[in-house]
Design a protein around this motif. Structure first.
Motif, PDB file in Angstrom:
ATOM      1  N   PRO A  41      22.777  27.326  70.336  1.00  0.00           N
ATOM      2  CA  PRO A  41      22.575  27.615  71.628  1.00  0.00           C
ATOM      3  C   PRO A  41      21.083  28.067  71.746  1.00  0.00           C
ATOM      4  N   HIS A  42      20.624  28.058  73.119  1.00  0.00           N
ATOM      5  CA  HIS A  42      19.404  28.469  73.184  1.00  0.00           C
ATOM      6  C   HIS A  42      19.180  29.598  74.016  1.00  0.00           C
ATOM      7  N   PHE A  43      20.474  30.350  74.089  1.00  0.00           N
ATOM      8  CA  PHE A  43      20.352  31.723  75.057  1.00  0.00           C
ATOM      9  C   PHE A  43      20.541  32.784  73.925  1.00  0.00           C
ATOM     10  N   PRO A  44      19.960  34.062  74.245  1.00  0.00           N
ATOM     11  CA  PRO A  44      19.709  35.183  73.160  1.00  0.00           C
ATOM     12  C   PRO A  44      21.274  35.595  72.815  1.00  0.00           C
ATOM     13  N   LEU A 200      46.178  19.782  57.268  1.00  0.00           N
ATOM     14  CA  LEU A 200      45.367  19.323  58.291  1.00  0.00           C
ATOM     15  C   LEU A 200      44.449  20.625  58.556  1.00  0.00           C
ATOM     16  N   VAL A 201      43.180  20.489  58.609  1.00  0.00           N
ATOM     17  CA  VAL A 201      42.096  21.514  58.644  1.00  0.00           C
ATOM     18  C   VAL A 201      41.428  21.111  59.887  1.00  0.00           C
ATOM     19  N   SER A 202      41.607  21.975  60.890  1.00  0.00           N
ATOM     20  CA  SER A 202      40.852  21.832  62.225  1.00  0.00           C
ATOM     21  C   SER A 202      39.819  22.970  62.244  1.00  0.00           C
ATOM     22  N   ASP A 203      38.509  22.125  62.593  1.00  0.00           N
ATOM     23  CA  ASP A 203      37.311  22.807  62.572  1.00  0.00           C
ATOM     24  C   ASP A 203      36.942  22.980  64.195  1.00  0.00           C
ATOM     25  N   GLU A 204      37.255  24.232  64.640  1.00  0.00           N
ATOM     26  CA  GLU A 204      37.221  24.568  65.840  1.00  0.00           C
ATOM     27  C   GLU A 204      36.070  25.521  66.298  1.00  0.00           C
ATOM     28  N   ILE A 205      35.111  25.408  65.635  1.00  0.00           N
ATOM     29  CA  ILE A 205      33.573  26.433  65.951  1.00  0.00           C
ATOM     30  C   ILE A 205      33.171  25.967  67.408  1.00  0.00           C
ATOM     31  N   TYR A 206      33.455  25.031  67.789  1.00  0.00           N
ATOM     32  CA  TYR A 206      32.952  24.795  69.327  1.00  0.00           C
ATOM     33  C   TYR A 206      34.140  24.907  70.308  1.00  0.00           C
ATOM     34  N   ASP A 207      35.248  25.792  69.873  1.00  0.00           N
ATOM     35  CA  ASP A 207      36.472  25.783  70.931  1.00  0.00           C
ATOM     36  C   ASP A 207      35.958  26.498  72.200  1.00  0.00           C
ATOM     37  N   ALA A 208      34.912  27.357  72.382  1.00  0.00           N
ATOM     38  CA  ALA A 208      34.797  27.749  73.638  1.00  0.00           C
ATOM     39  C   ALA A 208      33.966  26.992  74.512  1.00  0.00           C
ATOM     40  N   PHE A 209      33.263  25.964  73.980  1.00  0.00           N
ATOM     41  CA  PHE A 209      32.684  24.985  74.843  1.00  0.00           C
ATOM     42  C   PHE A 209      33.428  23.638  74.975  1.00  0.00           C
ATOM     43  N   CYS A 210      34.602  24.010  75.905  1.00  0.00           N
ATOM     44  CA  CYS A 210      35.427  22.938  76.032  1.00  0.00           C
ATOM     45  C   CYS A 210      35.245  22.692  77.703  1.00  0.00           C
ATOM     46  N   TYR A 211      34.822  21.649  78.189  1.00  0.00           N
ATOM     47  CA  TYR A 211      34.630  21.358  79.506  1.00  0.00           C
ATOM     48  C   TYR A 211      35.496  20.950  80.237  1.00  0.00           C
ATOM     49  N   GLU A 212      36.840  20.424  79.851  1.00  0.00           N
ATOM     50  CA  GLU A 212      38.149  20.025  80.331  1.00  0.00           C
ATOM     51  C   GLU A 212      39.362  20.821  79.849  1.00  0.00           C
ATOM     52  N   PRO A 213      39.273  22.029  79.935  1.00  0.00           N
ATOM     53  CA  PRO A 213      40.495  22.925  79.018  1.00  0.00           C
ATOM     54  C   PRO A 213      41.543  22.523  79.544  1.00  0.00           C
ATOM     55  N   GLU A 291      30.023  32.036  81.910  1.00  0.00           N
ATOM     56  CA  GLU A 291      28.587  31.741  82.562  1.00  0.00           C
ATOM     57  C   GLU A 291      27.856  30.640  81.910  1.00  0.00           C
ATOM     58  N   TYR A 292      27.644  30.987  80.306  1.00  0.00           N
ATOM     59  CA  TYR A 292      26.995  30.167  79.560  1.00  0.00           C
ATOM     60  C   TYR A 292      27.628  28.743  79.378  1.00  0.00           C
ATOM     61  N   VAL A 293      29.017  28.700  79.172  1.00  0.00           N
ATOM     62  CA  VAL A 293      29.944  27.540  79.079  1.00  0.00           C
ATOM     63  C   VAL A 293      29.467  26.641  80.463  1.00  0.00           C
ATOM     64  N   ALA A 294      29.414  27.202  81.345  1.00  0.00           N
ATOM     65  CA  ALA A 294      29.415  26.457  82.758  1.00  0.00           C
ATOM     66  C   ALA A 294      28.067  25.937  82.883  1.00  0.00           C
ATOM     67  N   ALA A 295      27.205  26.631  82.443  1.00  0.00           N
ATOM     68  CA  ALA A 295      25.627  25.833  82.344  1.00  0.00           C
ATOM     69  C   ALA A 295      25.438  24.909  81.576  1.00  0.00           C
TER      70      ALA A 295
END
Length: 386
Positions: A41-44, A200-213, A291-295
């Protein structure tokens, strides 16, 4: 120096330096690059998290924690997991472990479950670490061809399962494609894993960035196989959600016998996740990142709008990457090299795949940089197509 060559193992020799790192090195030689390559991510880091880390240092919380992680942090990560998945006794006695990033969790999981001769099914395209971590554990990566839609489906997976298969490794949302598996796909994959008694191993590191939850008892969330089985190892982390990529904090939740062994191995490898960062992780759990996810969702839409006519793109449902099919007659590597002439940095698709037909771009950057980069890629595509 030749006198040290005999000391280097075949394990180390079999692994190439990351193609991503090569691009990072190249970036140092390009003045004012338009960097669409970096996967962070580019945000601080949000201020409450920074303050919590600083307070932990000042208050001398700098020593080791117990190997499994701070009790308070374990409770904090388990609470939403229990609220979403614990029903009818399911997930009632699962194990939980705070790890040194999701990559640390992956390493421990593979060391726990994979021996020489074992096979691990991974999607192609895949996260760059997957095949190398499997080989470091002594296993053999088996690639599941997911082109052209990049979906890891039961129909594609089951024919490749053999008596040597120990694990199915899936990321959703995916790096590098951004594809998100839905509930139906997860349910079918769970059924296949249980039928053949593989993990079954589920890598969910990006789970917050889901655009159609999808809706769940804890709000809008990304689909997870944990909704269908407690025979799943779930790996999540703080790095991408909160911009804490260098802080190395993640967690694993799954069958207790497996997580207990991962905890034992962590004791003799990572020891524990960074103590100060664990205290910061407690604060992070209270920070609203919507807010960041929406951006980033808007940035995803910008990519589709500007590249959609000249490139083949499967619309990313999550994460902050697009896996872009380059024009016919040129490889992904060649196209990426042409883009560098325009100061645009992307990653050739062959870094993530056994094919060289795409490139991965990251839209984790400010809008002006993204716009400049996309315009340059469109221009390169026009030149290549002539």
């Amino acid at each position: 120096m030749e006198e040290f060559e005999h000391l280097i193992t075949q394990r180390a020799r079999s692994i190439d330096a990351s193609g991503i790192r090569k691009v990072f090195d190249l970036a140092a030689s390009v003045s004012d690059p338009i960097n669409l390559s970096i996967g962070q991510p580019h945000f601080p880091v949000p201020e409450p998290i920074q303050r919590a880390a600083s307070d932990a240092v000042v208050n001398d919380r700098n020593g080791y924690t117990v190997t499994q992680g701070l009790a308070e942090l374990l409770e904090a990560v388990r609470e939403p997991f229990d609220a979403r998945f614990a029903r009818d006794g399911r997930w009632g006695d699962y194990g939980a472990l705070i790890t040194s990033g999701v990559s640390g969790g992956l390493t421990l999981a593979l060391m726990t479950c994979v021996e020489p001769g074992d096979e691990v099914l991974i999607p192609d395209p895949y996260f760059v670490m997957y095949k190398h971590l499997v080989r470091m554990a002594g296993g053999t990566p088996v690639f599941v061809d997911t082109y052209p839609d990049f979906r890891m489906t039961a129909e594609r997976v089951e024919p490749l399962i053999t008596e040597r298969t120990k694990m199915i490794l899936v990321s959703s949302p995916s790096n590098p494609t951004g594809v998100v598996l839905g509930d139906e796909a997860w349910s079918a994959l769970v059924s296949v894993a249980e039928k053949h008694n593989v993990l079954l191993v589920s890598d969910e590191i990006y789970d917050a960035f889901c655009y159609e939850p999808v809706a769940s008892p804890v709000g809008l969330v990304c689909p997870s196989p944990a909704a269908y089985s407690d025979r799943v190892l779930v790996l999540r982390g703080f790095s991408k959600t909160y911009g804490m990529t260098g802080w190395r904090l993640g967690y694993a939740m799954g069958p207790r016998p497996i997580v207990d062994q991962m905890t034992k191995l962590q004791q003799y490898t990572f020891v524990c996740a960074p103590s100060v960062v664990q205290h910061a992780g407690l604060a992070a759990m209270q920070v609203d990142m919507s807010e960041y996810v929406a951006a980033y969702r808007r940035k995803r839409d910008m990519v589709m709008e500007m590249l959609g006519e000249q490139f083949t793109i499967t619309k990313p449902g999550g994460a902050f990457y697009a896996f872009v099919g380059v024009p016919d007659g040129v490889t992904g590597t060649a196209f990426a090299e042409r883009a560098i002439e325009r100061k645009v940095l992307t990653i050739p698709g062959c870094v993530f795949s056994e094919r060289d037909t795409h490139l991965r771009l990251s839209f984790a950057c400010d809008d002006a940089t993204l716009n400049r980069g996309l315009e340059a890629l469109v221009s390169v595509a026009g030149e290549v197509g002539k």
